[in-house]
Write an enzyme that holds these catalytic residues in place. Structure first.
Site, PDB file in Angstrom:
ATOM      1  N   ARG A  88      -1.862   0.432   0.481  1.00 53.99           N
ATOM      2  CA  ARG A  88      -0.075   0.664   0.833  1.00 53.99           C
ATOM      3  C   ARG A  88       0.625   1.022   2.216  1.00 53.99           C
ATOM      4  NH1 ARG A  88       0.889  -0.718  -5.120  1.00 53.99           N
ATOM      5  NH2 ARG A  88       3.329  -0.698  -5.571  1.00 53.99           N
ATOM      6  N   ARG A 123      11.609  -6.418 -16.596  1.00 51.02           N
ATOM      7  CA  ARG A 123      10.320  -6.823 -16.812  1.00 51.02           C
ATOM      8  C   ARG A 123      10.376  -5.961 -18.142  1.00 51.02           C
ATOM      9  NH1 ARG A 123       5.940  -5.296 -12.544  1.00 51.02           N
ATOM     10  NH2 ARG A 123       6.590  -3.551 -12.272  1.00 51.02           N
ATOM     11  N   ARG A 156       9.505  -0.321 -17.721  1.00 53.23           N
ATOM     12  CA  ARG A 156       8.397   1.261 -17.209  1.00 53.23           C
ATOM     13  C   ARG A 156       9.952   1.869 -16.511  1.00 53.23           C
ATOM     14  NH1 ARG A 156       4.229  -1.739 -13.429  1.00 53.23           N
ATOM     15  NH2 ARG A 156       5.451   0.079 -11.576  1.00 53.23           N
TER      16      ARG A 156
HETATM   17  P1  AMP Z   1       2.512  -0.827  -9.210  1.00 57.90           P
HETATM   18  O1  AMP Z   1       2.173  -0.566 -10.442  1.00 57.90           O
HETATM   19  O2  AMP Z   1       1.762  -1.070  -8.027  1.00 57.90           O
HETATM   20  O3  AMP Z   1       3.711  -1.290  -8.350  1.00 57.90           O
HETATM   21  O4  AMP Z   1       1.943   0.963  -8.586  1.00 57.90           O
HETATM   22  C1  AMP Z   1       3.166   1.665  -9.290  1.00 57.90           C
HETATM   23  C2  AMP Z   1       3.653   2.849  -8.557  1.00 57.90           C
HETATM   24  O5  AMP Z   1       2.500   3.615  -8.214  1.00 57.90           O
HETATM   25  C3  AMP Z   1       4.364   2.617  -7.394  1.00 57.90           C
HETATM   26  O6  AMP Z   1       5.506   2.406  -6.914  1.00 57.90           O
HETATM   27  C4  AMP Z   1       3.298   3.736  -6.361  1.00 57.90           C
HETATM   28  O7  AMP Z   1       4.373   4.768  -6.128  1.00 57.90           O
HETATM   29  C5  AMP Z   1       2.092   4.291  -6.550  1.00 57.90           C
HETATM   30  N1  AMP Z   1       0.750   3.644  -6.034  1.00 57.90           N
HETATM   31  C6  AMP Z   1       0.555   2.354  -6.744  1.00 57.90           C
HETATM   32  N2  AMP Z   1      -0.128   2.422  -5.518  1.00 57.90           N
HETATM   33  C7  AMP Z   1      -0.792   2.977  -4.484  1.00 57.90           C
HETATM   34  C8  AMP Z   1      -1.213   3.535  -3.511  1.00 57.90           C
HETATM   35  N3  AMP Z   1      -1.852   2.094  -3.360  1.00 57.90           N
HETATM   36  N4  AMP Z   1      -0.685   4.099  -2.765  1.00 57.90           N
HETATM   37  C9  AMP Z   1      -0.063   5.063  -2.693  1.00 57.90           C
HETATM   38  N5  AMP Z   1       1.082   5.501  -4.501  1.00 57.90           N
HETATM   39  C10 AMP Z   1       0.613   3.738  -5.079  1.00 57.90           C
END
Ligand code: AMP
Length: 210
Positions: A88, A123, A156
Site C-alpha cells: 500500500r 457496507r 466496520r
Molecule cells: P482494508 O481491509 O484492506 O481496507 O484495510 C483496513 C485498514 O488496515 C487500512 O485502512 C489500514 O489502516 C490497514 N492496512 C491494511 N493493509 C495495509 C498495508 N498494506 N499497509 C498499512 N496499513 C494497512
C-alpha cells in the site's frame, strides 16, 4: 501465481480477491483481515494497528512488511498467493522487490470517489466470517444476519464518514502512486469496477487470462 490487487478502499478488492483465490486455488492474504484478526484477539500487533486503522491511516511499513513476510513464508504459499491490500506504499513495494519475490500480475480496480463513499457508508460486514453486504444494493436475506454463516452483521469502525474521508486521502497520497510504480515495470492491469459484481468479476478473470 503471485497476484497483487490494488484499489481504493471500497473498490471491491475483497470480493474480487475471493473470486480469484477460488479460481486459482490460492491462499488469500488480506493485510486488513490480518490486522482485524489481531485486533479481535488483542495481540500487541492488534493494539498497535488499531490506533492507525481507527484514524484511516496506514499501519507503519515495518509492522506490515513483517506480518506479510511471515505469512508468505508458510507452506500453503509455496505455489503462489493473492495479496489483497498489500503493498500500500512505495516502501512496501520496494521491500517486496528486495525480498526477491516474483509477482506475476498487479491488478488495479478503479471506482469513482462518489461510488466509493456510497459503497463504504452502506457496507455491512459479518463479525464472524467477514462476508460483505450493503444496506441497499446487496441486502442480506434476513436483516442483520450473514447469509453465509448466520453471524451478526455490523458496520466496520473504519467505515464511518470521517474515517472514510481519511482513508481516501491516505489512498491517494500513499497507495495510488503504486499504479505508476508497477505500470513502469509493465505489470499493471486495470479493471473498471462496475456496480454489477458479476461483470466486474468476469472482467477481472478475463484480464488475468482465465
Ligand atoms: P482494508 O481491509 O484492506 O481496507 O484495510 C483496513 C485498514 O488496515 C487500512 O485502512 C489500514 O489502516 C490497514 N492496512 C491494511 N493493509 C495495509 C498495508 N498494506 N499497509 C498499512 N496499513 C494497512
Amino acid at each position: 501465481m503471485n497476484i497483487i490487487l490494488l484499489g481504493a478502499p471500497g473498490a471491491g478488492k475483497g470480493t474480487e480477491a475471493s473470486k480469484i483465490v477460488d479460481t486459482y486455488k490460492l491462499p488469500h492474504i488480506s493485510t486488513g483481515d490480518i490486522f482485524r484478526e489481531n485486533i479481535k484477539n488483542q495481540t500487541p500487533i492488534g493494539v498497535q494497528a488499531k490506533s492507525y486503522i481507527d484514524q484511516g491511516l496506514l499501519v507503519p511499513d515495518e509492522v506490515t512488511c513483517k506480518i506479510v513476510e511471515e505469512r508468505i513464508s508458510r507452506e500453503d504459499c509455496k505455489n503462489g498467493y493473492m495479496l489483497d491490500g498489500f503493498p500500500r506504499t512505495i516502501a512496501q513495494a520496494e521491500a517486496l522487490d528486495k525480498s526477491g519475490i516474483d509477482i506475476d500480475c498487479v491488478l488495479t480496480l478503479e471506482v469513482g470517489d462518489e461510488e466509493i463513499v456510497e459503497r463504504l457508508s452502506g457496507r455491512l460486514e459479518c463479525k464472524i466470517c467477514g462476508s460483505s453486504f450493503h444496506k441497499d444494493h446487496r441486502k442480506p436475506k434476513a436483516e442483520g444476519v450473514c447469509d453465509n454463516c448466520g453471524g451478526t452483521l455490523r458496520t466496520r469502525e473504519d467505515d464511518k464518514p470521517d474515517v472514510i474521508r481519511a482513508r481516501l486521502k491516505t489512498y491517494y497520497e500513499q497507495t495510488a502512486p503504486l499504479k505508476e510504480f508497477y505500470a513502469k515495470k509493465g505489470m499493471l492491469k486495470t479493471v473498471i469496477g462496475k456496480n454489477e459484481i458479476a461483470s466486474t468479476s468476469a472482467e477481472v478473470l478475463k484480464v488475468l487470462g482465465v
